[in-house]
Enzyme design. Structure first.
Site, PDB file in Angstrom:
ATOM      1  N   SER C  43       0.746  -1.137  -0.171  1.00 47.27           N
ATOM      2  CA  SER C  43      -0.308   0.499  -0.230  1.00 47.27           C
ATOM      3  C   SER C  43       1.103   1.404  -0.187  1.00 47.27           C
ATOM      4  O   SER C  43       1.034   1.705   0.549  1.00 47.27           O
ATOM      5  CB  SER C  43      -0.851  -0.359   1.078  1.00 47.27           C
ATOM      6  OG  SER C  43      -1.686  -0.903   1.481  1.00 47.27           O
ATOM      7  N   GLU C  97      -4.891   1.327   6.081  1.00 49.33           N
ATOM      8  CA  GLU C  97      -6.107   1.030   6.506  1.00 49.33           C
ATOM      9  C   GLU C  97      -7.052   0.582   7.203  1.00 49.33           C
ATOM     10  O   GLU C  97      -6.570  -0.059   7.806  1.00 49.33           O
ATOM     11  CB  GLU C  97      -7.174   0.499   4.877  1.00 49.33           C
ATOM     12  CG  GLU C  97      -6.233  -1.161   5.295  1.00 49.33           C
ATOM     13  CD  GLU C  97      -5.161  -1.091   3.943  1.00 49.33           C
ATOM     14  OE1 GLU C  97      -4.752   0.084   2.974  1.00 49.33           O
ATOM     15  OE2 GLU C  97      -4.130  -2.280   3.393  1.00 49.33           O
TER      16      GLU C  97
END
Lengths: 152, 152, 152
Positions: C43, C97
């Site tokens: 990510s 996240e």
């Protein structure tokens, strides 16, 4: 079609972090592939792909990767992750990944067995099994991570 | 951008393996897409994509795939997996996947319902629902797998 | 190699659906990225990527996306999802996240902390933390979803 990777590297590392996702992120960093966008794949080594010690991949690249990981919040616990590449002759190979609450040796044995079985199931002679593994003893929040990263 | 797939095939199969990941691998093989690098996607059929009986995809290719799978180590248990493609008129479609500890008929009904609902939620008329499914009765370690593989 | 994304958008929404996967699908739709094929990534924000309010992406496109989501079937329960982008100076950024059974404020705090830690772990000065979040109170079957979608 999407381009098929032609190189690969095998990495493994364990690390701690302040949250589970940060521990995973730290293990990626420690393994050398932490600044990439991993695209998880299942799990074939393309024909002719060559192993390299280190891939030079620009930050943020979409990187097809087969991996196993495990995160634990139990201080003192051993966690391990391992990947295996099963090579046959002049054709594609197989990739297997394992992670668990065990020592590294067990992880290595299990992932090797899995790669052998994957070749046997395909009727492919076993030329070589490559394994990369790590174990990590958890301090607070730890992650063990092993991967085969594919590249171009 | 990444190229958008233009073809698809629907597959489903169950199989046994000596470990959970090998059982999954065996189910992929039995379904005909075992020597690919599946990239899991959620889950739209691109506009104009054509269904084919069998995709000719080189080993190791990065293959965008929507799939459901379930693995069980309970001998005698039935496990099922199903995928549905919901088609509307002259536009994109929806893909839904289901897997569970149930018989095939239930898996088919549930995944069909899901695809219908996905079209209804988008205000798209239902032209056709295609379903592919499998059930597997576990011997030792079994996996049921169903997929929509997308290709070029 | 696969092309590296150059734009991104942050989205978040909650929704109900008649099944868990339909609830997830509904949350994607509500967030504005429901008709795409999400390719989940972990990510990193590519260097130089620019934020946009809304991405114009054709239906069915393979869309690299970092996301967190949670589905619940407990009526009345609050669920939340959040994403954070951690920006440093003139280089790549990090994406984190979070999703959980909590209120939105907690999700925002936790995901911000995670992004800060990810920058600190890399020795990168913190220039800015961007957060996008949602909370959803479950009626029957609900999903909270937050994502950073990457594009070209």
């Amino acid at each position: 079609m999407l381009p098929t990777p032609v190189k690969y590297t095998m990495v493994a590392a364990g690390a701690e972090g302040p949250t589970r996702l940060n521990a995973f992120d730290a293990a990626l960093l420690a393994s050398g592939i932490g600044n990439l966008n991993l695209l998880r794949v299942s799990s074939i080594l393309p024909p002719g792909a060559e192993i390299v010690d280190k891939l030079e991949i620009p930050a943020g690249s979409l990187t097809p990767t087969a991996y196993g990981s495990i995160t634990s919040e139990t201080p003192g616990e051993y966690i391990s992750a391992a990947v295996a590449v099963g090579l046959s002759h002049d054709t594609f190979g197989v990739i297997m990944e394992f992670s668990g609450r065990c020592r590294e040796n067990e992880a290595r044995e299990r992932v090797s067995f899995m790669a052998e079985q994957a070749l046997i199931m395909r009727g492919m002679p076993i030329k070589q099994i490559l394994v990369r593994s790590t174990e990590h003893q958890v301090k607070q929040i730890g992650c063990a991570f092993a991967a085969v990263a594919l590249w171009y």
